[in-house]
Design a protein around this motif. Structure first.
Motif, short mmCIF file in Angstrom:
data_model
loop_
_atom_site.label_atom_id
_atom_site.label_comp_id
_atom_site.label_asym_id
_atom_site.label_seq_id
_atom_site.Cartn_x
_atom_site.Cartn_y
_atom_site.Cartn_z
N ALA A 6 -9.66 12.64 -0.17
CA ALA A 6 -11.08 12.76 0.16
C ALA A 6 -11.86 11.53 -0.31
CB ALA A 6 -11.66 14.02 -0.46
N ILE A 7 -11.49 10.97 -1.47
CA ILE A 7 -12.15 9.77 -1.97
C ILE A 7 -11.92 8.61 -1.00
CG2 ILE A 7 -12.20 8.06 -3.82
CD1 ILE A 7 -11.33 10.29 -5.75
N SER A 8 -10.67 8.41 -0.61
CA SER A 8 -10.36 7.33 0.32
C SER A 8 -11.01 7.56 1.67
CB SER A 8 -8.84 7.20 0.48
OG SER A 8 -8.22 6.81 -0.72
N PRO A 10 -5.85 2.58 -4.07
CA PRO A 10 -4.59 3.31 -3.87
C PRO A 10 -4.64 4.70 -4.52
CG PRO A 10 -4.33 1.78 -5.67
CD PRO A 10 -5.73 1.56 -5.13
N PHE A 11 -5.66 5.46 -4.16
CA PHE A 11 -5.93 6.71 -4.87
C PHE A 11 -4.87 7.79 -4.61
CE2 PHE A 11 -10.23 4.83 -4.04
CZ PHE A 11 -10.40 4.33 -5.31
N VAL A 12 -4.47 7.93 -3.35
CA VAL A 12 -3.51 8.99 -3.01
C VAL A 12 -2.14 8.70 -3.61
CG1 VAL A 12 -2.29 10.12 -1.12
CG2 VAL A 12 -4.72 9.64 -0.91
N ILE A 13 -1.71 7.45 -3.54
CA ILE A 13 -0.37 7.13 -4.02
C ILE A 13 -0.31 6.86 -5.51
CG2 ILE A 13 0.26 6.20 -1.75
CD1 ILE A 13 0.05 3.38 -3.02
N SER A 14 -1.47 6.74 -6.16
CA SER A 14 -1.48 6.35 -7.57
C SER A 14 -0.68 7.28 -8.49
CB SER A 14 -2.92 6.21 -8.08
OG SER A 14 -3.63 7.42 -7.99
N PRO A 15 -0.72 8.61 -8.31
CA PRO A 15 0.09 9.44 -9.21
C PRO A 15 1.58 9.13 -9.10
CG PRO A 15 -1.58 10.78 -8.13
CD PRO A 15 -1.59 9.45 -7.45
N ALA A 16 2.06 8.91 -7.87
CA ALA A 16 3.49 8.62 -7.68
C ALA A 16 3.86 7.26 -8.26
CB ALA A 16 3.84 8.67 -6.20
N VAL A 17 3.00 6.26 -8.03
CA VAL A 17 3.29 4.91 -8.52
C VAL A 17 3.20 4.86 -10.04
CG1 VAL A 17 2.65 2.48 -8.41
CG2 VAL A 17 2.51 3.90 -6.35
N MET A 18 2.16 5.46 -10.60
CA MET A 18 2.00 5.45 -12.06
C MET A 18 3.12 6.21 -12.75
SD MET A 18 -2.14 5.84 -12.54
CE MET A 18 -1.98 5.97 -14.31
N ARG A 19 3.61 7.24 -12.10
CA ARG A 19 4.73 8.02 -12.67
C ARG A 19 5.96 7.14 -12.85
NH1 ARG A 19 8.56 10.32 -9.42
NH2 ARG A 19 9.99 11.80 -10.42
N LYS A 20 6.12 6.16 -11.97
CA LYS A 20 7.28 5.28 -12.05
C LYS A 20 7.06 4.05 -12.94
CE LYS A 20 10.61 7.06 -9.52
NZ LYS A 20 11.02 6.50 -8.21
N ILE A 21 5.90 3.41 -12.83
CA ILE A 21 5.74 2.11 -13.49
C ILE A 21 4.77 2.12 -14.65
CG2 ILE A 21 6.32 0.96 -11.32
CD1 ILE A 21 3.43 0.11 -11.03
N GLY A 22 4.03 3.21 -14.86
CA GLY A 22 3.10 3.29 -15.97
C GLY A 22 1.75 2.65 -15.67
N LEU A 23 0.79 2.90 -16.54
CA LEU A 23 -0.58 2.43 -16.32
C LEU A 23 -0.73 0.91 -16.35
CD1 LEU A 23 -3.56 3.03 -15.87
CD2 LEU A 23 -3.80 3.35 -18.35
N GLY A 34 0.81 -1.21 0.00
CA GLY A 34 0.00 0.00 0.00
C GLY A 34 0.84 1.26 0.00
N GLY A 35 0.67 2.06 1.07
CA GLY A 35 1.41 3.31 1.16
C GLY A 35 2.91 3.13 1.14
N GLY A 36 3.40 1.94 1.53
CA GLY A 36 4.83 1.66 1.44
C GLY A 36 5.32 1.68 0.00
N LYS A 46 2.97 -4.99 -2.98
CA LYS A 46 1.54 -5.29 -3.15
C LYS A 46 0.73 -4.04 -2.88
CE LYS A 46 -0.61 -7.81 0.03
NZ LYS A 46 -1.13 -8.97 0.80
N LEU A 47 -0.29 -3.80 -3.70
CA LEU A 47 -1.28 -2.76 -3.43
C LEU A 47 -2.56 -3.48 -3.05
CD1 LEU A 47 -0.67 -0.12 -6.27
CD2 LEU A 47 0.12 -0.08 -3.91
N SER A 48 -2.82 -3.56 -1.76
CA SER A 48 -3.92 -4.37 -1.24
C SER A 48 -5.22 -3.60 -1.01
CB SER A 48 -3.50 -5.00 0.10
OG SER A 48 -3.13 -3.99 1.03
N GLU A 49 -5.23 -2.33 -1.43
CA GLU A 49 -6.35 -1.46 -1.05
C GLU A 49 -7.72 -1.96 -1.52
OE1 GLU A 49 -2.75 1.26 -0.90
OE2 GLU A 49 -3.43 -0.48 -2.03
N LEU A 50 -7.80 -2.47 -2.75
CA LEU A 50 -9.10 -2.94 -3.23
C LEU A 50 -9.66 -4.06 -2.36
CD1 LEU A 50 -8.93 -3.11 -7.15
CD2 LEU A 50 -10.28 -1.56 -5.73
N ALA A 51 -8.77 -4.85 -1.78
CA ALA A 51 -9.21 -5.98 -0.96
C ALA A 51 -9.86 -5.54 0.34
CB ALA A 51 -8.02 -6.89 -0.66
N ILE A 52 -9.63 -4.29 0.73
CA ILE A 52 -10.27 -3.78 1.95
C ILE A 52 -11.31 -2.70 1.64
CG2 ILE A 52 -8.38 -4.38 3.50
CD1 ILE A 52 -7.47 -1.47 3.38
#
Length: 256
Positions: A235-237, A145-158, A114-116, A135-141
């Motif tokens: 706010a979404i999360s 991963p809305f807040v971190i998604s811009p940072a993660v997508m910037r590195k690994i792509g869609l 997740g946030g890690g 692992k991004l486990s957010e959907l399972a709960i």
């Protein structure tokens, strides 16, 4: 050192200008809101210190780099405002990494969840061990991963982000993270990782400070809207975490 509910954040600055920011929490280095605030403050402080040439971001222990959000604190959230404020903690750390004028090296010695994963993605350069699966486990709960998604997508792509998000119960290996661009280097064990982090940080500390500042600006081009973007995502999360689905899922995880 700042100690919070058995967790802490501390940083040291060497004579070479290498700042080491370390965070620790006994629950697999999960991050409650106060620890997130202290971590962001430490990054800003080191970034503003003219004696600092480069920053190493690391966590304590040898098994988990960061398990993400504190589930205990998530269960205690009772309104949208509190929820948004909690997830803004991750937004503030990511923005601190982005705005900090110094190159940040992440030392990822173990699993990131997740946030890690967001913390690893927010660094400018990331070194890890073979045990550093992600692992991004957010959907399972019941959230995402809305807040971190811009940072993660910037590195690994869609495409890779989609895989990591949709396969919410599956860990991806450190070599997967390397192939996708989240990790820049992967080492056999922690001693080898430590040596590589120290060697790289010393090289960077010896470079022209202004060149590093300008490089940092180039690396983060196109992210000027992240203050508002990450606030909106928080706010979404914060709203989703109040749902009965998420509260039950969190309780099940804690009862395991």
């Amino acid at each position: 050192m700042s100690t919070i509910n058995d967790g802490n954040v501390n940083f040291t600055i060497s004579e070479e200008g290498i700042a080491i920011i370390s965070f620790y929490h006994p629950a697999q280095n999960s991050l409650p809101s106060q620890l997130l605030k202290t971590l962001a403050d430490a990054i800003y402080s080191c970034g503003a210190n003219p004696e600092v040439r480069v920053i190493i971001l690391q966590s304590g222990g040898d098994r988990t780099f960061c398990a993400g959000a504190s589930f205990d604190e998530l269960l205690a959230i009772k309104d949208e405002q509190t929820g948004a404020a909690f997830f803004s903690g991750f937004a503030n750390v990511i923005n601190a990494c982005r705005k900090c004028g110094k190159i940040i090296i992440a030392r990822v010695q173990g699993k990131a969840v997740g946030g890690g994963v967001g913390l690893a993605a927010a660094a400018d350069y990331c070194l890890a061990t073979e045990n550093a699966s992600v692992k991004l486990s957010e959907l399972a709960i019941g959230i995402g991963p809305f807040v971190i998604s811009p940072a993660v997508m910037r590195k690994i792509g869609l495409p890779a982000f989609s895989q990591l998000t949709i396969r919410a119960t599956d860990f991806q290996s450190a070599h997967w993270a390397y192939e996708k661009g989240l990790f820049n280097e992967v080492y056999d064990d922690i001693p080898a990782l430590n040596e590589a982090v120290l060697t790289l940080s010393r090289k960077l500390a010896a470079y022209h400070p202004s060149a590093l500042v300008n490089l940092k600006q180039i690396l983060w081009e196109g992210t000027g809207d992240w203050d508002s973007l990450l606030t909106e995502r928080a706010a979404i999360s914060g709203k989703l975490v109040l749902s009965e689905f998420t509260q039950q899922a969190l309780q099940q995880f804690l009862n395991k």
